[in-house]
Write an enzyme that holds these catalytic residues in place. Sequence first.
Site, PDB file in Angstrom:
ATOM      1  N   ASN A   1       1.262  -1.141  -0.094  1.00 54.42           N
ATOM      2  CA  ASN A   1       0.166  -0.021  -0.064  1.00 54.42           C
ATOM      3  C   ASN A   1       0.725   1.271  -0.018  1.00 54.42           C
ATOM      4  O   ASN A   1       1.878   1.006   0.505  1.00 54.42           O
ATOM      5  CB  ASN A   1      -0.901  -0.076   1.167  1.00 54.42           C
ATOM      6  CG  ASN A   1      -2.566   1.013   0.998  1.00 54.42           C
ATOM      7  OD1 ASN A   1      -2.197   0.791  -0.278  1.00 54.42           O
ATOM      8  ND2 ASN A   1      -2.815   1.185   2.273  1.00 54.42           N
TER       9      ASN A   1
ATOM     10  N   HIS B   1     -14.971  -3.303   8.689  1.00 56.62           N
ATOM     11  CA  HIS B   1     -13.933  -2.119   9.262  1.00 56.62           C
ATOM     12  C   HIS B   1     -16.145  -0.801   9.687  1.00 56.62           C
ATOM     13  O   HIS B   1     -16.031  -0.386   8.662  1.00 56.62           O
ATOM     14  CB  HIS B   1     -14.091  -0.618   8.989  1.00 56.62           C
ATOM     15  CG  HIS B   1     -12.307  -1.866   9.196  1.00 56.62           C
ATOM     16  ND1 HIS B   1     -11.527  -1.413   8.061  1.00 56.62           N
ATOM     17  CD2 HIS B   1     -12.034  -3.014   9.138  1.00 56.62           C
ATOM     18  CE1 HIS B   1     -10.268  -1.673   8.425  1.00 56.62           C
ATOM     19  NE2 HIS B   1     -10.412  -3.394   8.582  1.00 56.62           N
TER      20      HIS B   1
ATOM     21  N   TYR C   1      -6.748   7.341  13.450  1.00 56.66           N
ATOM     22  CA  TYR C   1      -6.942   6.001  12.560  1.00 56.66           C
ATOM     23  C   TYR C   1      -8.223   5.891  12.715  1.00 56.66           C
ATOM     24  O   TYR C   1      -9.168   5.502  13.077  1.00 56.66           O
ATOM     25  CB  TYR C   1      -5.636   5.191  13.504  1.00 56.66           C
ATOM     26  CG  TYR C   1      -6.023   3.750  12.547  1.00 56.66           C
ATOM     27  CD1 TYR C   1      -4.993   3.602  11.087  1.00 56.66           C
ATOM     28  CD2 TYR C   1      -6.477   3.184  12.616  1.00 56.66           C
ATOM     29  CE1 TYR C   1      -5.479   2.913  10.214  1.00 56.66           C
ATOM     30  CE2 TYR C   1      -6.607   2.148  11.653  1.00 56.66           C
ATOM     31  CZ  TYR C   1      -5.890   1.934  10.862  1.00 56.66           C
ATOM     32  OH  TYR C   1      -6.965   0.850   9.986  1.00 56.66           O
TER      33      TYR C   1
ATOM     34  N   ASP D   1      -8.654  -1.428  16.976  1.00 54.44           N
ATOM     35  CA  ASP D   1      -7.437  -1.404  16.466  1.00 54.44           C
ATOM     36  C   ASP D   1      -6.426   0.039  17.132  1.00 54.44           C
ATOM     37  O   ASP D   1      -7.145   1.495  16.982  1.00 54.44           O
ATOM     38  CB  ASP D   1      -7.530  -1.037  14.995  1.00 54.44           C
ATOM     39  CG  ASP D   1      -5.520  -1.299  14.434  1.00 54.44           C
ATOM     40  OD1 ASP D   1      -4.824  -1.033  15.183  1.00 54.44           O
ATOM     41  OD2 ASP D   1      -5.503  -1.895  13.145  1.00 54.44           O
TER      42      ASP D   1
ATOM     43  N   HIS E   1      -3.042   0.879  16.664  1.00 60.40           N
ATOM     44  CA  HIS E   1      -2.218   1.474  15.635  1.00 60.40           C
ATOM     45  C   HIS E   1      -1.376   1.514  16.323  1.00 60.40           C
ATOM     46  O   HIS E   1      -0.752   2.761  15.510  1.00 60.40           O
ATOM     47  CB  HIS E   1      -3.146   2.472  14.415  1.00 60.40           C
ATOM     48  CG  HIS E   1      -3.061   1.890  13.259  1.00 60.40           C
ATOM     49  ND1 HIS E   1      -2.114   2.772  12.402  1.00 60.40           N
ATOM     50  CD2 HIS E   1      -3.193   0.708  12.377  1.00 60.40           C
ATOM     51  CE1 HIS E   1      -1.690   2.233  11.042  1.00 60.40           C
ATOM     52  NE2 HIS E   1      -2.759   1.120  11.036  1.00 60.40           N
TER      53      HIS E   1
ATOM     54  N   GLU F   1      -5.874  -4.628  18.998  1.00 58.75           N
ATOM     55  CA  GLU F   1      -4.781  -4.958  17.668  1.00 58.75           C
ATOM     56  C   GLU F   1      -3.805  -3.817  17.937  1.00 58.75           C
ATOM     57  O   GLU F   1      -4.113  -2.648  18.580  1.00 58.75           O
ATOM     58  CB  GLU F   1      -5.703  -4.628  16.840  1.00 58.75           C
ATOM     59  CG  GLU F   1      -4.944  -4.623  15.240  1.00 58.75           C
ATOM     60  CD  GLU F   1      -5.941  -4.913  13.499  1.00 58.75           C
ATOM     61  OE1 GLU F   1      -6.703  -4.920  13.680  1.00 58.75           O
ATOM     62  OE2 GLU F   1      -5.266  -4.297  13.002  1.00 58.75           O
TER      63      GLU F   1
ATOM     64  N   GLU G   1      -0.205  -6.699  11.881  1.00 53.03           N
ATOM     65  CA  GLU G   1       0.045  -6.882   9.344  1.00 53.03           C
ATOM     66  C   GLU G   1       1.155  -6.122   9.445  1.00 53.03           C
ATOM     67  O   GLU G   1       1.440  -6.071   8.126  1.00 53.03           O
ATOM     68  CB  GLU G   1      -1.288  -6.143   9.548  1.00 53.03           C
ATOM     69  CG  GLU G   1      -0.574  -4.923  10.384  1.00 53.03           C
ATOM     70  CD  GLU G   1      -2.374  -3.883  10.464  1.00 53.03           C
ATOM     71  OE1 GLU G   1      -3.288  -4.466  10.905  1.00 53.03           O
ATOM     72  OE2 GLU G   1      -1.928  -3.213  10.239  1.00 53.03           O
TER      73      GLU G   1
ATOM     74  N   ARG H   1      -1.372 -11.754  13.337  1.00 54.89           N
ATOM     75  CA  ARG H   1      -1.852 -10.647  11.525  1.00 54.89           C
ATOM     76  C   ARG H   1      -0.731 -10.966  10.281  1.00 54.89           C
ATOM     77  O   ARG H   1      -1.088  -9.883   9.130  1.00 54.89           O
ATOM     78  CB  ARG H   1      -1.931  -9.380  12.037  1.00 54.89           C
ATOM     79  CG  ARG H   1      -3.394  -9.636  13.448  1.00 54.89           C
ATOM     80  CD  ARG H   1      -4.422  -8.676  13.491  1.00 54.89           C
ATOM     81  NE  ARG H   1      -4.464  -7.347  12.800  1.00 54.89           N
ATOM     82  CZ  ARG H   1      -4.980  -7.002  10.883  1.00 54.89           C
ATOM     83  NH1 ARG H   1      -6.017  -8.238  10.650  1.00 54.89           N
ATOM     84  NH2 ARG H   1      -5.262  -5.736  10.836  1.00 54.89           N
TER      85      ARG H   1
ATOM     86  N   HIS I   1      -4.707 -10.049   8.071  1.00 53.45           N
ATOM     87  CA  HIS I   1      -4.618  -8.471   7.353  1.00 53.45           C
ATOM     88  C   HIS I   1      -5.653  -8.610   6.176  1.00 53.45           C
ATOM     89  O   HIS I   1      -4.764  -9.107   5.248  1.00 53.45           O
ATOM     90  CB  HIS I   1      -2.739  -7.872   7.214  1.00 53.45           C
ATOM     91  CG  HIS I   1      -3.137  -6.421   6.850  1.00 53.45           C
ATOM     92  ND1 HIS I   1      -2.324  -5.721   5.651  1.00 53.45           N
ATOM     93  CD2 HIS I   1      -4.131  -5.786   7.498  1.00 53.45           C
ATOM     94  CE1 HIS I   1      -2.597  -4.586   5.861  1.00 53.45           C
ATOM     95  NE2 HIS I   1      -3.612  -3.955   6.875  1.00 53.45           N
TER      96      HIS I   1
ATOM     97  N   GLU J   1      -9.748 -10.230   8.385  1.00 58.32           N
ATOM     98  CA  GLU J   1     -10.274  -8.888   8.162  1.00 58.32           C
ATOM     99  C   GLU J   1     -10.675  -8.916   6.382  1.00 58.32           C
ATOM    100  O   GLU J   1     -10.088  -9.328   5.684  1.00 58.32           O
ATOM    101  CB  GLU J   1      -9.501  -7.529   8.585  1.00 58.32           C
ATOM    102  CG  GLU J   1      -9.353  -6.197   8.083  1.00 58.32           C
ATOM    103  CD  GLU J   1      -8.145  -5.494   8.766  1.00 58.32           C
ATOM    104  OE1 GLU J   1      -7.078  -5.886   7.962  1.00 58.32           O
ATOM    105  OE2 GLU J   1      -8.069  -4.555   8.493  1.00 58.32           O
TER     106      GLU J   1
HETATM  107 MG   LIG Z   1      -4.806  -3.238  11.686  1.00 57.39          MG
END
Ligand SMILES: [Mg+2]
Length: 408
Positions: A37, A122, A160, A215, A217, A241, A267, A288, A317, A344
């Site tokens: 990404n 989400h 986030y 999460d 993050h 998470e 992740e 993850r 992930h 996810e």
């Molecule tokens: Mg995450």
Amino acid sequence: MKITGAKVFVGGPGKNYVTLKIMTDQGVYGLGDATLNNRETLPAKYLEDYLVPALIGMDPRNSEDIWQYLYRGAYFRRGPIAMAAFGAIDMALWDIKGKLANMPIYQLLGGKSREGAMVYAHATGADLEDLMESISYYLEQGYKAVRVQCGIPGMPSASYGVSETKGDVENYITDFSGIRPKVEIWDTDRYMRYMPGALAEIRARFGPDLKILHDVHHRLLPREAAEFAKAVEPVGLYWLEDPTPAEDQDALTLLRQHSTVPIAIGEVFNSIWDCNKLIEKELIDFIRVAVTYAGGITPVKRIVDLAGLHNVRTGFHGAPSHSPLSMAAQAQINAWAPNFGIQEYLVLGTPECDALFPSEHRLENGLFHVSDAPGLGVDFDEQEAERYRYKPGSHPIVRLEDGTLWNY
Ligand SMILES: [Mg+2]
């Protein structure tokens, strides 16, 4: 049997998917996803310049030896760029193997352990009430599990996973207005004061059956994470998470001493060497990793088996940046893994995405049902792909109110 060539495509509807197609002298081809990404051109370049030329002439059936060739052959190995490129090759070789055997990949792993794999969506809200509406939306779609993120009162900007606009039930992070990232402001104190109560309100509103995930993050320091985990314990989270920065694995020892809240991490990990100690010390409950940038089906199966020895379940992930190919690779593992936990999954199923990646995989009532088609069970329409080009994008960076850079 020999590999005769390979092509790399970058682009897609609203995303820069990096798609690898490996051709063979027997007409069978394999597909893989190397999407990293907001850094998509890098695994594409790694594939085109360094890996594809070396693959020509190899027997694609020797996927284990080819994986070792890629990994051990690179002196400067690991890291997300290389591992995403290896992952795409490995996925494509398993795709070919499945097509040759006329079986879906899950059959080659050991067959199905379940009919459908539970997924989570989400849910997001500019504020708590907005988040409640987003959760209701996903429950109406049949989801049994949702990750919940909401705006924090007084926080100078969205945090986030939080949509800035009310009523925006789906939140996609990449900003395609250019390479230079937007800046978000983070305030740990406000988050710590507000979020445990918000999670408790969500539990009270939706009752005991909803699987609630949250999460952090990587935003909290070890002691803060321990305090937060202890505070949210009564909520009965399915998982918490990335409570701490991923590099500091000792942080989880402190957290474990103070809370029994289930922890999901991994992740950003690229290999078994990033998580073997966490798994062996049983400091996490869910692993993850992504089949893409953890190097493909071959190494991720080893992580899943190690995790199984320590009662750690999978929770791969599945951000929207993963193309339907890596989601299919994960679905194949999810169908088999005896220690599957949850997946996810953000619905990619726009008509444009379905046209580019036709498949029979289907989501029904919050469960992912893997296709019985041979290989990964996803095809790739090269003519459709001509509609798309790489678009520069970025995710935000994070600063504290005084300007200090923080973890995204
Ligand atoms: Mg995450």
